[in-house]
Design a protein around this motif. Structure first.
Motif, short mmCIF file in Angstrom:
data_model
loop_
_atom_site.label_atom_id
_atom_site.label_comp_id
_atom_site.label_asym_id
_atom_site.label_seq_id
_atom_site.Cartn_x
_atom_site.Cartn_y
_atom_site.Cartn_z
N GLU A 209 0.91 -1.12 -0.03
CA GLU A 209 0.06 0.00 0.00
C GLU A 209 0.81 1.20 0.04
O GLU A 209 0.68 2.29 -0.87
CB GLU A 209 -0.81 -0.02 1.16
N SER A 210 1.90 1.22 0.98
CA SER A 210 2.60 2.53 0.81
C SER A 210 3.60 2.72 -0.41
O SER A 210 3.91 3.77 -0.80
CB SER A 210 3.47 2.37 2.21
N GLU A 211 3.72 1.72 -0.95
CA GLU A 211 4.73 1.70 -2.16
C GLU A 211 3.80 2.34 -3.22
O GLU A 211 4.30 2.84 -4.20
CB GLU A 211 5.40 0.42 -2.69
N ARG A 212 2.55 1.67 -3.29
CA ARG A 212 1.73 2.10 -4.48
C ARG A 212 1.64 3.88 -4.32
O ARG A 212 1.51 4.46 -5.12
CB ARG A 212 0.27 1.69 -4.25
N PHE A 213 1.26 4.20 -2.81
CA PHE A 213 1.14 5.75 -2.71
C PHE A 213 2.50 6.40 -3.07
O PHE A 213 2.31 7.37 -3.86
CB PHE A 213 0.87 6.06 -1.02
N ARG A 214 3.51 5.85 -2.92
CA ARG A 214 4.96 6.46 -3.18
C ARG A 214 5.08 6.66 -4.70
O ARG A 214 5.49 7.65 -5.30
CB ARG A 214 6.02 5.65 -2.48
N GLU A 215 5.04 5.45 -5.46
CA GLU A 215 5.13 5.64 -6.91
C GLU A 215 4.11 6.73 -7.40
O GLU A 215 4.63 7.51 -8.23
CB GLU A 215 4.80 4.11 -7.20
N GLN A 216 2.82 6.68 -7.03
CA GLN A 216 1.94 7.45 -7.57
C GLN A 216 2.25 8.93 -7.33
O GLN A 216 2.17 9.86 -8.16
CB GLN A 216 0.57 7.30 -7.08
N SER B 138 5.43 10.21 -6.38
CA SER B 138 6.75 10.68 -6.82
C SER B 138 6.37 10.94 -8.30
O SER B 138 7.07 12.02 -8.78
CB SER B 138 7.68 9.18 -6.77
N GLN B 139 5.55 9.93 -9.27
CA GLN B 139 5.59 10.37 -10.55
C GLN B 139 4.65 11.62 -10.78
O GLN B 139 4.99 12.58 -11.52
CB GLN B 139 4.71 9.37 -11.15
N ILE C 136 4.54 14.30 -8.49
CA ILE C 136 5.39 15.52 -8.29
C ILE C 136 6.50 15.78 -9.33
O ILE C 136 6.62 16.94 -9.65
CB ILE C 136 6.01 15.13 -6.92
N ALA C 137 7.01 14.74 -9.85
CA ALA C 137 7.96 14.92 -11.06
C ALA C 137 7.56 15.23 -12.12
O ALA C 137 8.21 16.16 -12.92
CB ALA C 137 8.76 13.51 -11.36
N ASN C 138 6.19 15.10 -12.48
CA ASN C 138 5.67 15.66 -13.88
C ASN C 138 4.98 16.93 -13.71
O ASN C 138 4.49 17.39 -14.56
CB ASN C 138 4.66 14.60 -14.29
N ALA C 139 4.80 17.53 -12.35
CA ALA C 139 4.07 18.92 -12.03
C ALA C 139 4.91 19.91 -12.77
O ALA C 139 6.06 20.08 -12.63
CB ALA C 139 4.07 19.06 -10.63
N ARG C 140 4.34 20.85 -13.25
CA ARG C 140 4.95 21.86 -14.17
C ARG C 140 4.45 23.30 -13.93
O ARG C 140 4.84 24.08 -14.35
CB ARG C 140 4.58 21.80 -15.73
N ASP C 141 3.54 23.36 -12.77
CA ASP C 141 3.23 24.57 -12.35
C ASP C 141 3.00 24.63 -10.85
O ASP C 141 2.69 23.51 -10.31
CB ASP C 141 2.10 25.30 -12.94
N GLU C 142 2.97 25.67 -10.25
CA GLU C 142 2.96 25.75 -8.83
C GLU C 142 1.40 25.36 -8.47
O GLU C 142 1.16 24.91 -7.35
CB GLU C 142 3.05 27.41 -8.52
N LYS C 143 0.49 25.56 -9.24
CA LYS C 143 -0.93 25.31 -8.75
C LYS C 143 -1.15 23.78 -8.56
O LYS C 143 -1.86 23.34 -7.71
CB LYS C 143 -1.93 25.79 -9.91
N THR C 144 -0.36 22.96 -9.52
CA THR C 144 -0.38 21.51 -9.71
C THR C 144 0.18 20.95 -8.19
O THR C 144 -0.06 20.16 -7.50
CB THR C 144 0.17 21.01 -10.73
N LEU C 145 1.31 21.77 -7.88
CA LEU C 145 2.05 21.25 -6.84
C LEU C 145 1.35 21.73 -5.58
O LEU C 145 1.34 20.77 -4.57
CB LEU C 145 3.58 21.95 -6.79
N LEU C 146 0.52 22.82 -5.55
CA LEU C 146 -0.35 23.11 -4.24
C LEU C 146 -1.19 21.84 -4.15
O LEU C 146 -1.47 21.49 -3.01
CB LEU C 146 -0.85 24.30 -4.55
N GLN C 147 -1.83 21.34 -5.36
CA GLN C 147 -2.85 20.39 -5.34
C GLN C 147 -2.27 19.28 -4.73
O GLN C 147 -3.27 18.53 -3.70
CB GLN C 147 -3.49 20.40 -6.58
#
Length: 369
Positions: free
Chosen positions: A187-194, A196-197, A199-210
């Motif tokens: 369960e924790s690895e599923r959360f971590r993978e989702q 991580s991806q 966060i890495a793919n976020a391209r604007d501040e609004k997405t990171l805040l969400q």
């Protein structure tokens, strides 16, 4: 045999393909291979009174990105050009996004680490021992009545002796612990993978805040209290100064999680932990209320078995059991109304925060709940 002196040598013409290959003279620093100059002038001759440079010939096309203006950023080892220029600096916006990505990844890793920590081995080679115990437990549970001939269950025996239980109970205990560990890790690895991806793919501040709000609110929210927005105390803090929008949104998300935890703690006595308990509780309360509304007499055509069992278990009459149930429901309803009022008022204050003082006041209020 003719004499070698009689032999004649004819100069061979350079192939057309080779003749068309551009040729350059490369001047580089002798100690660092830094390119300082290059030219395709076949008559170029560098000064001969200096010894800090090294002159090389080069046949072939030069790197497209290398010019006389930037050749100092290149290195040449006599055969290969290396671009040693510094990468373009990030813009302020890109640097902020990268810093926020790292901050979210840190929170994610700390949360996942906190969830997994109780399942870590406490001693050296603990994982090896666990695997051995689990292997023996699985083998024993496969044939608990007739274990395999020659099978060794030394690890399992140690568990049984330490806990003063049977081998079967020890095997079930080890198997259950292994299943729980695997479930938490999965369960924790599923959360971590989702995350991580995302966060890495976020391209604007609004997405990171969400993502931050989702990380605080959805992923093990009981751990969120550890991740208060950090403020650098490098200068005096004006508690009445308006906070930045980013800071404000971070705090709103965190305070809402903290409020929910406080309200849930107050409402915890209302929960029994049994599946379907609310439904059966409402049914009993309805029966109790119908009995009281009918002056303590059962209504015709109504099945009071649930209420009767409740009364018998407590040694009460049907009427007294009905009064007890109705009173308990009324107390629960009052607690829900009180906590709902608290929740609505504080939610409104959270959405209206503007300064650090507002945040501190809400922190104090939430601690008092």
């Amino acid at each position: 045999m003719s004499d070698m002196n009689d032999m004649t040598f004819t100069e061979q013409p350079i192939p057309a393909a080779a003749a068309n290959v551009p040729r350059y003279t490369i001047v580089s620093q002798v100690k660092s291979n830094r390119v300082v100059y290059f030219t395709d002038d076949p008559d170029y001759r560098p000064p001969t009174d200096d010894d800090w440079y090294y002159v090389s010939g080069y046949a072939g096309a030069l790197p497209e990105a290398m010019t006389l203006r930037n050749c100092w950023g290149w290195r040449f080892n006599g055969g290969v050009f290396i671009d040693a220029r510094e990468a373009p600096r990030q813009s302020a916006a890109e640097a902020l996004l990268e810093a926020n990505r790292k901050a979210l990844m840190r929170i994610l890793h700390e949360k996942i680490g906190a969830v997994r920590k109780p399942f870590l081995s406490s001693c050296a080679y603990g994982d090896v021992v666990r695997q051995a115990k689990h292997r023996e437990a699985c083998e024993f549970l496969a044939q608990p009545e007739r274990p395999s001939i020659g099978a060794s269950f030394k690890m399992l025996e140690a568990v049984a002796v330490a806990r003063n239980c049977t081998m079967l109970e020890a095997a079930r205990l080890v198997a259950a612990k292994a299943e729980e560990t695997e479930r938490v890790l999965l369960e924790s690895e599923r959360f971590r993978e989702q995350m991580s991806q995302a966060i890495a793919n976020a391209r604007d501040e609004k997405t990171l805040l969400q993502l931050r709000e989702w990380l605080l609110d959805k992923v093990y929210p009981e751990l969120t209290k550890e991740f208060k927005y950090r403020i650098d105390n490098t200068e005096p803090i004006d508690l009445d100064a308006p906070v930045a929008d980013t800071h404000r949104l971070h705090e709103i998300a965190r305070l809402k999680v903290k409020l929910r935890e406080a309200i849930n703690r107050k409402r915890e006595p209302l929960g029994s932990g049994y599946c379907g308990n609310e439904e059966i509780r409402r049914h009993k309360a309805m029966l109790a209320q119908s009995l009281l509304d009918n002056d303590g007499r059962p209504c015709d055509g109504v099945d009071y078995d649930a209420l009767s069992i409740y009364a018998e278990a407590r040694g009460l009459s049907l009427f007294d059991a009905a009064r007890l149930l109705v009173g308990s429901v009324a107390e629960g309803r009052e607690l829900l109304l009180q906590t709902e009022q608290i929740k609505d008022r504080i939610l409104a204050r959270i959405d209206a925060i503007k300064t650090l003082r507002d945040i501190q006041d809400l922190e104090t209020r939430l601690e008092e709940l």
